[in-house]
Design a protein around this motif. Structure first.
Motif, PDB file in Angstrom:
ATOM      1  N   LEU A   7       0.877  -1.170   0.000  1.00 28.53           N
ATOM      2  CA  LEU A   7       0.000   0.000   0.000  1.00 28.53           C
ATOM      3  C   LEU A   7       0.916   1.222   0.000  1.00 28.53           C
ATOM      4  CD1 LEU A   7      -2.399  -1.072   2.940  1.00 28.53           C
ATOM      5  CD2 LEU A   7      -2.567  -1.664   0.501  1.00 28.53           C
ATOM      6  N   VAL A   8       0.824   2.051  -1.037  1.00 29.84           N
ATOM      7  CA  VAL A   8       1.655   3.265  -1.102  1.00 29.84           C
ATOM      8  C   VAL A   8       0.740   4.453  -0.842  1.00 29.84           C
ATOM      9  CG1 VAL A   8       3.194   4.680  -2.521  1.00 29.84           C
ATOM     10  CG2 VAL A   8       3.236   2.181  -2.752  1.00 29.84           C
ATOM     11  N   ILE A   9       1.072   5.250   0.172  1.00 30.50           N
ATOM     12  CA  ILE A   9       0.225   6.391   0.548  1.00 30.50           C
ATOM     13  C   ILE A   9       0.869   7.666   0.029  1.00 30.50           C
ATOM     14  CG2 ILE A   9      -0.925   7.591   2.452  1.00 30.50           C
ATOM     15  CD1 ILE A   9      -1.681   4.573   2.155  1.00 30.50           C
ATOM     16  N   GLY A  10       0.177   8.357  -0.903  1.00 32.81           N
ATOM     17  CA  GLY A  10       0.675   9.602  -1.486  1.00 32.81           C
ATOM     18  C   GLY A  10       1.141   9.379  -2.914  1.00 32.81           C
ATOM     19  N   ALA A  11       0.422  10.005  -3.860  1.00 37.24           N
ATOM     20  CA  ALA A  11       0.795   9.869  -5.275  1.00 37.24           C
ATOM     21  C   ALA A  11       1.460  11.150  -5.767  1.00 37.24           C
ATOM     22  CB  ALA A  11      -0.422   9.503  -6.117  1.00 37.24           C
ATOM     23  N   ILE A  13       5.453  12.856  -6.545  1.00 41.09           N
ATOM     24  CA  ILE A  13       6.536  12.331  -7.394  1.00 41.09           C
ATOM     25  C   ILE A  13       7.154  11.093  -6.737  1.00 41.09           C
ATOM     26  CG2 ILE A  13       8.843  12.854  -8.310  1.00 41.09           C
ATOM     27  CD1 ILE A  13       7.848  15.811  -8.585  1.00 41.09           C
ATOM     28  N   GLY A  14       7.405  11.175  -5.416  1.00 39.76           N
ATOM     29  CA  GLY A  14       8.055  10.064  -4.717  1.00 39.76           C
ATOM     30  C   GLY A  14       7.183   8.819  -4.699  1.00 39.76           C
ATOM     31  N   GLY A  15       5.924   8.961  -4.324  1.00 36.08           N
ATOM     32  CA  GLY A  15       5.023   7.808  -4.191  1.00 36.08           C
ATOM     33  C   GLY A  15       4.751   7.144  -5.536  1.00 36.08           C
ATOM     34  N   THR A  16       4.544   7.955  -6.572  1.00 33.21           N
ATOM     35  CA  THR A  16       4.210   7.371  -7.875  1.00 33.21           C
ATOM     36  C   THR A  16       5.430   6.641  -8.452  1.00 33.21           C
ATOM     37  OG1 THR A  16       2.691   9.227  -8.163  1.00 33.21           O
ATOM     38  CG2 THR A  16       3.053   7.839 -10.079  1.00 33.21           C
ATOM     39  N   ALA A  17       6.620   7.263  -8.294  1.00 33.48           N
ATOM     40  CA  ALA A  17       7.841   6.587  -8.779  1.00 33.48           C
ATOM     41  C   ALA A  17       8.074   5.294  -7.995  1.00 33.48           C
ATOM     42  CB  ALA A  17       9.043   7.514  -8.662  1.00 33.48           C
ATOM     43  N   ALA A  18       7.823   5.328  -6.681  1.00 29.41           N
ATOM     44  CA  ALA A  18       8.005   4.114  -5.868  1.00 29.41           C
ATOM     45  C   ALA A  18       7.025   3.024  -6.299  1.00 29.41           C
ATOM     46  CB  ALA A  18       7.812   4.443  -4.387  1.00 29.41           C
ATOM     47  N   ALA A  19       5.792   3.429  -6.607  1.00 29.96           N
ATOM     48  CA  ALA A  19       4.783   2.442  -7.024  1.00 29.96           C
ATOM     49  C   ALA A  19       5.238   1.735  -8.306  1.00 29.96           C
ATOM     50  CB  ALA A  19       3.437   3.141  -7.239  1.00 29.96           C
ATOM     51  N   LEU A 154       3.358  -1.224   4.012  1.00 31.33           N
ATOM     52  CA  LEU A 154       2.824   0.108   3.676  1.00 31.33           C
ATOM     53  C   LEU A 154       3.983   1.091   3.572  1.00 31.33           C
ATOM     54  CD1 LEU A 154      -0.338   1.827   5.003  1.00 31.33           C
ATOM     55  CD2 LEU A 154       1.827   3.053   5.245  1.00 31.33           C
ATOM     56  N   ILE A 155       3.932   1.917   2.523  1.00 28.58           N
ATOM     57  CA  ILE A 155       4.961   2.929   2.296  1.00 28.58           C
ATOM     58  C   ILE A 155       4.329   4.310   2.484  1.00 28.58           C
ATOM     59  CG2 ILE A 155       6.679   3.843   0.671  1.00 28.58           C
ATOM     60  CD1 ILE A 155       7.040   0.830   1.306  1.00 28.58           C
ATOM     61  N   GLY A 156       4.852   5.085   3.405  1.00 25.93           N
ATOM     62  CA  GLY A 156       4.376   6.465   3.621  1.00 25.93           C
ATOM     63  C   GLY A 156       5.153   7.398   2.714  1.00 25.93           C
ATOM     64  N   ALA A 157       4.509   7.798   1.599  1.00 27.74           N
ATOM     65  CA  ALA A 157       5.133   8.750   0.660  1.00 27.74           C
ATOM     66  C   ALA A 157       4.264   9.999   0.657  1.00 27.74           C
ATOM     67  CB  ALA A 157       5.217   8.127  -0.724  1.00 27.74           C
ATOM     68  N   ASP A 158       3.818  10.397   1.876  1.00 25.98           N
ATOM     69  CA  ASP A 158       2.783  11.423   1.979  1.00 25.98           C
ATOM     70  C   ASP A 158       3.338  12.794   2.378  1.00 25.98           C
ATOM     71  OD1 ASP A 158       3.323  10.134   4.383  1.00 25.98           O
ATOM     72  OD2 ASP A 158       1.292  10.301   5.166  1.00 25.98           O
ATOM     73  N   GLY A 159       4.598  13.041   2.021  1.00 25.87           N
ATOM     74  CA  GLY A 159       5.112  14.407   2.059  1.00 25.87           C
ATOM     75  C   GLY A 159       5.510  14.905   3.435  1.00 25.87           C
ATOM     76  N   ILE A 160       5.879  16.185   3.476  1.00 25.92           N
ATOM     77  CA  ILE A 160       6.484  16.758   4.687  1.00 25.92           C
ATOM     78  C   ILE A 160       5.546  16.704   5.909  1.00 25.92           C
ATOM     79  CG2 ILE A 160       5.860  19.142   4.081  1.00 25.92           C
ATOM     80  CD1 ILE A 160       8.680  19.929   5.198  1.00 25.92           C
ATOM     81  N   GLY A 284       8.446  -2.071  11.719  1.00 26.62           N
ATOM     82  CA  GLY A 284       7.739  -3.286  11.290  1.00 26.62           C
ATOM     83  C   GLY A 284       7.505  -3.317   9.793  1.00 26.62           C
ATOM     84  N   ARG A 285       6.236  -3.305   9.399  1.00 19.43           N
ATOM     85  CA  ARG A 285       5.847  -3.434   7.991  1.00 19.43           C
ATOM     86  C   ARG A 285       5.643  -2.090   7.305  1.00 19.43           C
ATOM     87  NH1 ARG A 285       3.581  -8.349   6.620  1.00 19.43           N
ATOM     88  NH2 ARG A 285       3.772  -9.890   8.261  1.00 19.43           N
ATOM     89  N   VAL A 286       6.018  -1.008   7.988  1.00 20.66           N
ATOM     90  CA  VAL A 286       5.784   0.341   7.444  1.00 20.66           C
ATOM     91  C   VAL A 286       7.123   1.057   7.256  1.00 20.66           C
ATOM     92  CG1 VAL A 286       4.582   2.542   7.816  1.00 20.66           C
ATOM     93  CG2 VAL A 286       3.584   0.412   8.689  1.00 20.66           C
TER      94      VAL A 286
END
Ligand SMILES: Cc1cc2nc3c(=O)[nH]c(=O)nc-3n(C[C@H](O)[C@H](O)[C@H](O)COP(=O)(O)OP(=O)(O)OC[C@H]3O[C@@H](n4cnc5c(N)ncnc54)[C@H](O)[C@@H]3O)c2cc1C
Length: 400
Positions: A7-11, A13-19, A154-160, A284-286
């Motif tokens: 689950l990638v949170i935040g689309a 630049i970082g989140g979309t590239a990670a996805a 889960l990946i937190g790519a939800d910015g500052i 853990g998983r985040v």
């Protein structure tokens, strides 16, 4: 075996590239974005070889070449008289040295290109994460609309202002740098009479600097105007700004700056925040990536670049350190933290150096620009632009 579900949170630049990177590594990816449309304000972004190399591998080489501008050099100029303080080649010479080009993008073009590569329709819009819970078998993301999703990681790519980070490690406000940036675009035909080359030009002077470069295949000139401001009291961290306020800051500077600003219809004003390096990026998983864990001042033009590198390294760690998710995440942090911290610190140092009052320190800086390079020593630049985040992470398997 069933692929891991990320689950990638935040689309952004970082989140979309990670996805994209996670999917390439064989994971099943769900990408969530709080807004109803992926948004990037009208402004430019520099993409250096350390990430154009990765994006090329993601199949975006031709699309990047079509959408971006390939600058010929980076130039630093003195605020008052425009004297060139230093210049470094970017175009062919940087591409030959690092095997990947340097690009200037309109942010909307870059995010569109990434969204298309992931699959625009697959991005789950209007899903604002409000809570995260994990146990031995998986992780659950809960959203403001009452829905929830279960995944393996889960990946937190939800910015500052990351909610994921807050849920993991508690509330901690980012640090206001005392600097603000006006950003905007001038249609190229309105500045054609200036005969500007395809350079990125940085005007440096007392208490501020002004950067401009072309984006969108040369259709717009992007500018970033940074100055000092004692406090930032607005709730929003970006705001519509007034072009005349921006112009006032540069009174007494070289007239080219006023000419560029007079060609601009609207500008946005940003408070510039950063954060001291965080002790932890994963639990853990985040795991966190990009501005969620290492927001930086924009004076190395590396915030998005480091976020894209994070995604590539994360995906490679999950692929190559496959024995369990927390171990893969620890390997990711061990790889990424020293590098992101170095870039954060170099960016912070530039915030002082670019804004020096005229005097002995400024003369010393100008001497360094003229003799050692405008973006740091050749060794430091090789470390930055020559780095391959995916290849470095892939060697972990051999070392294990
Ligand atoms: C003036 C300026 C100039 C810059 N220039 C450059 C440059 O030239 N080159 C460069 O590499 N970097 C540059 N940067 C830095 C770069 O913009 C950032 O580092 C980069 O955008 C960070 O990407 P991100 O994906 O980590 O975060 P963001 O871009 O902030 O994306 C986060 C995403 O998460 C979403 N989100 C937030 N909270 C939630 C939630 N609870 N649930 C679901 N979604 C959520 C947001 O809506 C957003 O879409 C610059 C920055 C500034 C301010």
């Amino acid at each position: 075996m069933k692929p891991l579900h990320a689950l990638v949170i935040g689309a952004g630049i970082g989140g979309t590239a990670a996805a994209i990177a996670l999917r390439r590594a064989g994971l099943d990816v769900s990408l969530f974005e709080q807004t109803m449309a992926q948004r990037e304000v009208g402004a430019g972004i520099q993409i250096s070889p350390n990430v154009s190399r990765l994006l090329g591998r993601y199949g975006l080489g031709d699309a990047m070449a079509r959408a971006a501008v390939r600058p010929s050099s980076v130039v630093f100029r003195r605020w008052q008289d425009g004297r060139v303080l230093g210049r470094e080649e970017l175009g062919d010479s940087i591409e030959t040295r690092y095997g990947a080009p340097y690009y200037h993008f309109h942010r909307a073009d870059l995010i569109a290109l990434l969204a298309d590569a992931f699959g625009r329709k697959e991005i789950k819009l209007g899903r604002r994460l409000v809570d995260v819970a994990q146990d031995e078998t998986g992780v659950t993301a809960r959203f403001e609309d009452g829905s929830s999703e279960r995944g393996d990681l889960l990946i937190g790519a939800d910015g500052i202002h990351s909610q994921v980070r807050e849920r993991l490690f508690g509330v901690e406000k980012p640090r206001f740098s005392g600097q603000i940036a006006y950003r905007g675009l001038a249609p190229a035909e309105r500045v054609a009479h200036l005969g500007l080359p395809l350079d990125v030009t940085n005007w440096v002077g007392p208490g501020g600097h002004f950067v401009h470069y072309f984006v969108s295949s040369g259709r717009f000139l992007n500018f970033v105007a940074v100055s000092e401001e004692a406090s930032w009291t607005r709730e929003q961290w970006s705001d519509r700004g007034s072009v005349s306020d921006a112009a006032k800051i540069y009174e007494g500077w070289h007239p080219q700056i006023a000419t560029i600003l007079s060609a601009v219809d609207e500008t946005f004003k940003w408070a510039l925040f950063d954060r001291s390096p965080l002790p932890e990026w994963t639990r853990g998983r985040v795991a966190l990536l990009g501005d969620a864990c290492h927001p930086m001042l924009p004076y190395m033009a590396q915030g998005a670049a480091q976020a894209i590198e994070d995604g590539a390294a994360l995906a490679a760690c999950l692929k190559h350190v496959a024995f369990d998710i927390p171990s893969a995440f620890r390997a990711y942090v061990a790889l990424r933290k020293p590098r992101a911290t170095e870039v954060q610190e170099r960016s912070r140092a530039n915030s002082t150096s670019f804004h020096l009052q005229d005097g002995p320190q400024q003369l010393e800086r100008d001497h360094v620009f003229a003799t050692r390079g405008v973006r740091g020593s050749p060794e430091a630049m090789n470390r930055l632009y020559g780095y391959d985040a995916e290849a470095v992470a892939a060697t972990l398997e051999e070392k294990r």
